[in-house]
Write a protein that holds these residues in place. Structure first.
Motif, PDB file in Angstrom:
ATOM      1  N   PHE A 133       0.828  -1.212   0.000  1.00 31.42           N
ATOM      2  CA  PHE A 133       0.000   0.000   0.000  1.00 31.42           C
ATOM      3  C   PHE A 133       0.863   1.263   0.000  1.00 31.42           C
ATOM      4  CE2 PHE A 133      -2.575  -3.208   2.294  1.00 31.42           C
ATOM      5  CZ  PHE A 133      -3.687  -3.224   1.458  1.00 31.42           C
ATOM      6  N   ILE A 134       0.345   2.277  -0.677  1.00 31.62           N
ATOM      7  CA  ILE A 134       0.957   3.609  -0.655  1.00 31.62           C
ATOM      8  C   ILE A 134      -0.117   4.595  -0.184  1.00 31.62           C
ATOM      9  CG2 ILE A 134       2.185   5.377  -1.996  1.00 31.62           C
ATOM     10  CD1 ILE A 134       3.590   2.672  -2.225  1.00 31.62           C
ATOM     11  N   VAL A 135       0.192   5.354   0.862  1.00 30.52           N
ATOM     12  CA  VAL A 135      -0.742   6.370   1.361  1.00 30.52           C
ATOM     13  C   VAL A 135      -0.150   7.741   1.057  1.00 30.52           C
ATOM     14  CG1 VAL A 135      -1.943   7.302   3.368  1.00 30.52           C
ATOM     15  CG2 VAL A 135      -1.433   4.854   3.247  1.00 30.52           C
ATOM     16  N   GLU A 136      -0.956   8.608   0.457  1.00 27.93           N
ATOM     17  CA  GLU A 136      -0.507   9.975   0.200  1.00 27.93           C
ATOM     18  C   GLU A 136      -1.474  10.952   0.847  1.00 27.93           C
ATOM     19  OE1 GLU A 136       1.712  10.262  -3.923  1.00 27.93           O
ATOM     20  OE2 GLU A 136       0.119   8.754  -3.990  1.00 27.93           O
ATOM     21  N   TRP A 137      -0.904  11.862   1.619  1.00 25.43           N
ATOM     22  CA  TRP A 137      -1.729  12.838   2.338  1.00 25.43           C
ATOM     23  C   TRP A 137      -0.869  14.074   2.635  1.00 25.43           C
ATOM     24  CZ3 TRP A 137      -0.668  14.322   7.515  1.00 25.43           C
ATOM     25  CH2 TRP A 137      -1.576  15.255   8.035  1.00 25.43           C
ATOM     26  N   ASN A 138      -1.386  15.212   2.295  1.00 26.62           N
ATOM     27  CA  ASN A 138      -0.762  16.465   2.709  1.00 26.62           C
ATOM     28  C   ASN A 138       0.707  16.556   2.294  1.00 26.62           C
ATOM     29  OD1 ASN A 138      -1.222  18.947   4.093  1.00 26.62           O
ATOM     30  ND2 ASN A 138       0.062  18.200   5.763  1.00 26.62           N
ATOM     31  N   GLY A 139       1.019  16.018   1.119  1.00 25.29           N
ATOM     32  CA  GLY A 139       2.392  16.084   0.631  1.00 25.29           C
ATOM     33  C   GLY A 139       3.317  15.060   1.259  1.00 25.29           C
ATOM     34  N   LEU A 140       2.780  14.158   2.092  1.00 27.89           N
ATOM     35  CA  LEU A 140       3.594  13.108   2.711  1.00 27.89           C
ATOM     36  C   LEU A 140       3.212  11.753   2.108  1.00 27.89           C
ATOM     37  CD1 LEU A 140       3.405  14.183   6.471  1.00 27.89           C
ATOM     38  CD2 LEU A 140       5.367  14.431   4.943  1.00 27.89           C
ATOM     39  N   LYS A 141       4.217  10.890   1.978  1.00 22.71           N
ATOM     40  CA  LYS A 141       3.978   9.561   1.423  1.00 22.71           C
ATOM     41  C   LYS A 141       4.425   8.481   2.411  1.00 22.71           C
ATOM     42  CE  LYS A 141       5.260   8.389  -2.984  1.00 22.71           C
ATOM     43  NZ  LYS A 141       6.077   7.753  -4.061  1.00 22.71           N
TER      44      LYS A 141
ATOM     45  N   ALA B  64       9.524   7.834  -0.659  1.00 22.09           N
ATOM     46  CA  ALA B  64       8.537   7.897   0.432  1.00 22.09           C
ATOM     47  C   ALA B  64       9.131   8.614   1.643  1.00 22.09           C
ATOM     48  CB  ALA B  64       8.098   6.486   0.828  1.00 22.09           C
ATOM     49  N   ASP B  65       8.276   9.307   2.386  1.00 21.38           N
ATOM     50  CA  ASP B  65       8.747   9.937   3.617  1.00 21.38           C
ATOM     51  C   ASP B  65       9.044   8.862   4.659  1.00 21.38           C
ATOM     52  OD1 ASP B  65       8.357  13.012   3.229  1.00 21.38           O
ATOM     53  OD2 ASP B  65       6.665  12.005   2.260  1.00 21.38           O
TER      54      ASP B  65
ATOM     55  N   ILE C 224      15.062   3.061  -3.566  1.00 20.77           N
ATOM     56  CA  ILE C 224      13.903   3.975  -3.457  1.00 20.77           C
ATOM     57  C   ILE C 224      14.221   5.219  -2.626  1.00 20.77           C
ATOM     58  CG2 ILE C 224      12.279   2.048  -3.719  1.00 20.77           C
ATOM     59  CD1 ILE C 224      11.517   2.641  -0.705  1.00 20.77           C
ATOM     60  N   LYS C 225      15.317   5.184  -1.850  1.00 24.40           N
ATOM     61  CA  LYS C 225      15.778   6.356  -1.098  1.00 24.40           C
ATOM     62  C   LYS C 225      14.663   7.075  -0.310  1.00 24.40           C
ATOM     63  CE  LYS C 225      19.750   7.457  -4.048  1.00 24.40           C
ATOM     64  NZ  LYS C 225      19.871   6.085  -4.563  1.00 24.40           N
ATOM     65  N   PRO C 226      14.100   6.408   0.685  1.00 25.01           N
ATOM     66  CA  PRO C 226      13.082   7.077   1.506  1.00 25.01           C
ATOM     67  C   PRO C 226      13.737   8.041   2.493  1.00 25.01           C
ATOM     68  CG  PRO C 226      13.544   4.931   2.422  1.00 25.01           C
ATOM     69  CD  PRO C 226      14.411   5.060   1.191  1.00 25.01           C
TER      70      PRO C 226
END
Ligand SMILES: [Zn+2]
Ligand SMILES: [Zn+2]
Length: 419
Positions: free
Chosen positions: A232-240, A260-261, A306-308
């Motif tokens: 799963f990938i969640v995206e919200w308010n510019g954060l991943k 990803a953050d 992926i360099k999170p």
């Protein structure tokens, strides 16, 4: 050339030194937790500290732009007191909360967060292994006794045939608890026993399966044990936020979890640990550790790609002896920010900072109240007892009347004694 400094020069240097020291002392900012010597004589010098090194559930508001990620299960399919199986709680500054996987033992970690169960109504399942769904029933039924009056919402993948899908699993779970549900009907508010299942295509790539309140949750295929696993990938308010559930390294994760953050990916015990500690045979250890799962060496490689902003590895028994081995292997292939998760590890993520702490939790948890008024039980739904079982009751009418009177007096109610 010889440099000489006269007496006047030495004096000047000493004076400058004193002056610089005095300025430094005057301009240094005190730490917020600094205990000042100049307290009022009557005041205690040990006040509440402004900053904490641990997270106490229920004691911190989330900022509107902040996400909090709590490790509610980081272990293995076999149970142990210190680590539940897979489960991650994601809380967002807009008030939304999501549970990703809910393996055996994780329900108590969720309970320790002191969040009303009505807010813990959204569960996303990456695949249907017991160590990722084992406490779904505990959240489902236990949530109702813990005052959830909302239906439980469950998202999960389909499979290559209906029997391998999430809906089939949930339907069978409900069947398994037929007696449980019948026993509660007419006795308590059972609205929370409803389950809404959203089953989605496990082959879909970057497909949106949830979009509410500014939150987008997408699914990508995973490669794990059998067709029907997803991440799963969640995206919200510019954060991943990216969560692998279980997977062998795959191209979809590389593409969609990139940057990803916070990226939570399985980091299984290395084959040698699986032989030494898990007591697997070498053949099984190599198969499970490098084909079914992602080994620490492979995990590092994935994160290097992926360099999170924060790489989180989970899904191994993280002990004083295994932790350093896993870390050393990860560090052979990855040198970025890293947390090797334990249960109750907490991440506060904003665009500027990522703070990692451990939770100081209360062992003796009571549930929070419901967020809506509870309905009285519908007596017409009660299945009730047979005359045979009812005939075995010892009559305690006086004691029961005393308790009804006491409660009615205490709470200003007028609940009549049952017939
Ligand atoms: Zn699995
Ligand atoms: Zn697993």
């Amino acid at each position: 050339m010889k440099v000489t400094v006269g007496k006047a020069g030495i004096l000047a240097l000493v004076l400058v030194g004193f002056l610089l020291g005095w300025v430094a002392e005057r301009t240094e900012v005190l730490h917020p937790d600094a205990i000042l010597a100049q307290q009022e004589p009557s005041a205690s010098p040990t006040k509440a500290l402004a900053s904490r090194d641990v997270y106490y559930p229920g004691s911190e508001d989330l900022a509107p732009d902040e996400m909090r990620v709590v490790a509610c299960g980081t272990g293995m399919p076999n149970a142990r007191p210190s680590q539940a199986a897979a489960c991650w709680l994601l809380e967002l500054g807009n008030g939304d909360k999501f549970i990703f996987d809910i393996g055996l033992g994780s329900a108590e970690r969720i309970a320790a967060q002191k969040i009303p169960y009505d807010y813990l109504d959204k569960v996303f399942l990456g695949h249907l292994h017991a160590d990722h769904i084992g406490d779904l029933d505990a959240l489902w039924v236990g949530g109702v006794t813990g005052n959830r009056v909302k239906p439980l919402r469950v998202w999960g993948p389909n499979g290559t045939k209906p029997e391998y899908g999430t809906k089939y699993m949930v339907d069978r779970m409900k069947e398994m608890y037929t007696w449980d549900k019948a026993s509660r009907m007419g006795n308590v508010d059972i609205r929370g026993l409803e389950i809404e299942v959203t089953e989605f295509d496990y082959t879909a790539v970057n497909a949106v399966i949830y979009q509410e309140n500014g939150v987008t949750i997408s699914t990508i295929p995973a490669i794990h044990a059998l067709d029907g696993s997803v991440s799963f990938i969640v995206e919200w308010n510019g954060l991943k936020f990216a969560f692998s559930s279980d997977t062998y390294p795959n191209k979809w994760w590389m593409e969609y979890a990139a940057g990803a953050d916070i990226a939570i990916h399985e980091c299984f015990a290395s084959p040698q640990i699986l032989v030494d500690k898990q007591k697997f045979t070498p053949g099984t250890a190599l198969n499970v550790g490098t084909q079914v799962h992602t080994s620490p060496l492979m995990f590092g490689k994935v994160m290097s790609t992926i360099k999170p902003r924060m790489a989180v590895g989970y899904h191994f028994f993280n002990d004083f002896d295994t932790g350093p081995i896993v870390e050393a292997e990860v560090r052979r292939t990855y040198d970025g920010p890293l947390a090797l998760a334990r249960d109750y590890m907490v991440f506060n993520v904003t665009k500027d900072t990522i703070r990692v702490r451990m939770t100081a939790y209360d062992e003796d948890i009571w549930p929070m109240p419901a967020t809506m008024a509870k309905q009285p039980p519908d007596l017409s739904q009660r299945v009730g007892f047979s005359d045979y079982i009812n005939g075995g009751r010892v009559v305690y009418d006086d004691l029961i009347k005393e308790m009804y009177d006491e409660i009615n007096t205490l709470y200003g109610t007028n609940i009549p004694l049952p017939d």
